[in-house]
Design a protein around this motif. Structure first.
Motif, mmCIF file in Angstrom:
data_model
loop_
_atom_site.group_PDB
_atom_site.id
_atom_site.type_symbol
_atom_site.label_atom_id
_atom_site.label_comp_id
_atom_site.label_asym_id
_atom_site.label_seq_id
_atom_site.Cartn_x
_atom_site.Cartn_y
_atom_site.Cartn_z
ATOM 1 N N LEU A 130 0.822 -1.212 0.000
ATOM 2 C CA LEU A 130 0.000 0.000 0.000
ATOM 3 C C LEU A 130 0.853 1.258 0.000
ATOM 4 O O LEU A 130 0.407 2.318 -0.445
ATOM 5 N N PHE A 131 2.090 1.156 0.482
ATOM 6 C CA PHE A 131 2.914 2.327 0.750
ATOM 7 C C PHE A 131 3.857 2.640 -0.408
ATOM 8 O O PHE A 131 4.187 1.772 -1.228
ATOM 9 N N ALA A 147 8.881 -3.385 10.036
ATOM 10 C CA ALA A 147 8.016 -2.317 10.529
ATOM 11 C C ALA A 147 7.036 -1.945 9.426
ATOM 12 O O ALA A 147 7.201 -2.325 8.266
ATOM 13 N N ILE A 148 6.013 -1.182 9.794
ATOM 14 C CA ILE A 148 5.031 -0.688 8.838
ATOM 15 C C ILE A 148 5.103 0.843 8.834
ATOM 16 O O ILE A 148 5.026 1.471 9.895
ATOM 17 N N PRO A 149 5.270 1.460 7.666
ATOM 18 C CA PRO A 149 5.330 2.934 7.609
ATOM 19 C C PRO A 149 4.065 3.544 8.211
ATOM 20 O O PRO A 149 2.963 3.001 8.058
ATOM 21 N N ARG A 150 4.234 4.666 8.865
ATOM 22 C CA ARG A 150 3.088 5.289 9.528
ATOM 23 C C ARG A 150 2.967 6.785 9.226
ATOM 24 O O ARG A 150 1.862 7.303 9.083
ATOM 25 N N GLY A 151 4.081 7.496 9.170
ATOM 26 C CA GLY A 151 4.023 8.932 8.904
ATOM 27 C C GLY A 151 5.266 9.378 8.160
ATOM 28 O O GLY A 151 6.361 8.889 8.432
ATOM 29 N N PHE A 152 5.110 10.288 7.210
ATOM 30 C CA PHE A 152 6.278 10.823 6.516
ATOM 31 C C PHE A 152 5.924 12.168 5.905
ATOM 32 O O PHE A 152 4.758 12.578 5.897
ATOM 33 N N SER A 153 6.934 12.839 5.404
ATOM 34 C CA SER A 153 6.677 14.102 4.756
ATOM 35 C C SER A 153 7.716 14.359 3.687
ATOM 36 O O SER A 153 8.847 13.882 3.767
ATOM 37 N N THR A 154 7.298 15.090 2.681
ATOM 38 C CA THR A 154 8.202 15.557 1.646
ATOM 39 C C THR A 154 8.661 16.966 2.001
ATOM 40 O O THR A 154 8.324 17.495 3.058
ATOM 41 N N GLN A 338 -7.315 9.083 7.705
ATOM 42 C CA GLN A 338 -7.772 9.907 8.816
ATOM 43 C C GLN A 338 -6.597 10.399 9.653
ATOM 44 O O GLN A 338 -6.541 11.569 10.057
ATOM 45 N N TYR A 339 -5.636 9.513 9.896
ATOM 46 C CA TYR A 339 -4.449 9.889 10.679
ATOM 47 C C TYR A 339 -3.659 10.972 9.963
ATOM 48 O O TYR A 339 -3.248 11.976 10.566
ATOM 49 N N ASP A 340 -3.430 10.805 8.668
ATOM 50 C CA ASP A 340 -2.654 11.792 7.921
ATOM 51 C C ASP A 340 -3.344 13.153 7.896
ATOM 52 O O ASP A 340 -2.696 14.188 8.036
ATOM 53 N N ILE A 348 0.671 8.837 2.847
ATOM 54 C CA ILE A 348 1.764 7.864 2.886
ATOM 55 C C ILE A 348 1.497 6.632 2.025
ATOM 56 O O ILE A 348 2.413 5.871 1.725
ATOM 57 N N GLN A 349 0.247 6.453 1.619
ATOM 58 C CA GLN A 349 -0.092 5.300 0.786
ATOM 59 C C GLN A 349 -0.345 5.741 -0.656
ATOM 60 O O GLN A 349 -0.801 6.862 -0.901
#
Length: 424
Positions: A130-131, A147-154, A338-340, A348-349
């Motif tokens: 998905l990511f 691990a599973i990605p959860r949060g990131f930013s450009t 919702q989290y993002d 992130i996906q």
């Protein structure tokens, strides 16, 4: 030969595990006896929950999970981000780790080397797809998902619209624009970069390395940070200060201090993620320092580092099935979206990028556009000593050391401390 620091951490972890501590100890298991429908309590550690606008969304997420999994209770634990890594190292090595924990993806190789993480390849072989591809790579070591990605930013370039008509699109234009700003305006620098001993210095410098088609390690894990592409990137980065004189002394600042300099009218451009708008405290159309954002100026190519945070499961949990159920639940597409949105994060996906909510704001939409140019972060076996080495190389170059010499020394230290990525 394993490095001293890793041997010590691993020994502490083994001793802690043998002592019978951890989330699965007898003392903790009174509320949780099996994964067959009886009551289970899982400890979930999430740093920074007490930051403004964070706790409510996470507690609502936990409540939604518990309503669908009535036999599972999630106990939320937190600490400040500055203390989170050391707390996890202490808990993991002392046998008192939470079942599930959220943290910097840069920590995954260290915890994996300690045998502290539950491998997730079997459970996550489809879910991980998905990511975005660089984020999949960030959490995979030797074909094993940890691990599973959860949060990131450009990243984008923030610039003053009252001082700059058109944002720069190349390195050369970046310098020319910064020089022009300073020629036409007193008491303001054209640009701002970081050089303090901080993760943001490493990430900011690596943006230029990737934009120059360089890298830190090659595919075999060999150190190549001192090869021409990375050296040229450091030369450009330091020339902004030492030759062109278009940035204030970078050694005095980390990236999170640049929004303050910008809002004080001391710099006209800088690079940051979408959180920079909140840090400046004003919307783009304000009267005091109106601004907009644009894609990062490119060198040999257009690129920006994908730093990220991820969710991990302790290898010592007695409830791996329930722990995975929780991780899978909170990272399913609707929950992740919702989290993002709650946290103001870039989607992130892959499919999430197409959602209208992430494109309604033209300012934020440019961060979504930069996903196309993402580059995975390096995966040294331990991030903290690696960060210190790269930051020191940048600082030495800023203070006059030849960039080739600074990076030769950095490469030597990375090899001496055996910080190269884990290889089979």
């Amino acid at each position: 030969m394993k490095k001293c620091w890793l041997a010590i951490l691993s020994l502490m972890f083994i001793l802690g595990a043998c002592s019978g501590g951890g989330s699965g100890s007898e003392e903790d298991s009174s509320e949780a006896e099996s994964s067959s429908g009886e009551e289970v309590t899982l400890r979930y550690f999430h740093p920074g929950v007490d930051q403004p606008g964070t706790r409510e969304g996470i507690e609502d997420m936990i409540e939604r999970f518990e309503s669908e999994n009535e036999n599972v209770t999630i106990e939320l634990e937190t600490a400040g981000w500055d203390d989170a890594y050391q707390k996890l190292v202490t808990d993991l090595s002392g046998g008192s780790a939470p079942d599930i924990f959220f943290g910097g993806t840069r920590w995954v190789p260290t915890f994996a080397a300690m045998d502290a993480l539950l491998p997730l390849t079997e459970q996550a072989s489809e879910h991980i797809k998905l990511f975005h591809d660089p984020l999949q790579s960030n959490v995979t070591i030797n074909d094993e998902v940890y691990a599973i990605p959860r949060g990131f930013s450009t990243r984008t370039l923030i610039y003053r619209t009252d001082l700059i008509d058109e944002p720069p699109t190349t390195w050369e234009e970046l310098v020319d624009t910064a020089v022009e700003v300073q020629e036409n305006n007193e008491d303001i620098y054209g640009f701002g970069v970081s050089g303090a001993s901080h993760i943001s210095t490493v990430e900011q410098y690596l943006n230029y390395v990737y934009q120059n088609n360089g890298d830190v390690f090659d595919e075999e894990g060999n150190v190549i940070i001192n090869e021409p592409e990375a050296v040229e990137a450091l030369q450009f980065y330091t020339d902004l200060y030492r030759v062109h004189e278009v940035v204030p002394n970078p050694v005095e600042y980390n990236r999170e201090e640049l929004p303050t300099l910008f809002s004080q009218g001391r710099i006209a451009m800088y690079v940051i993620g979408p959180w920079g708008r909140n840090m400046m405290g004003e919307e783009p159309d304000n009267d005091e320092f109106p601004y907009d954002n644009a894609p990062l100026p490119e060198g040999a190519s257009k690129s920006n580092i994908f730093g990220s945070d991820s969710i991990m499961i302790s290898n010592e949990t007695e409830y791996p099935e329930e722990a995975w159920d929780f991780v899978e639940f909170i990272t399913q597409p609707n929950e992740q979206k919702q989290y993002d949105l709650d946290q103001g994060l870039v989607p992130i996906q892959k499919d999430e990028m197409e959602e209208e909510e992430f494109h309604e704001d033209p300012f934020f939409s440019k961060y979504v556009d930069m996903i196309e140019y993402g580059h995975e972060a390096p995966k040294p076996t331990a991030w903290e000593p690696f960060q210190d080495i790269i930051s020191e190389a940048v600082q030495n170059a800023m203070e006059g050391t030849d960039p080739q010499e600074a990076l030769d020394e950095a490469a030597e230290k990375i090899e001496e401390e055996d910080l190269m990525p884990i290889q089979e």
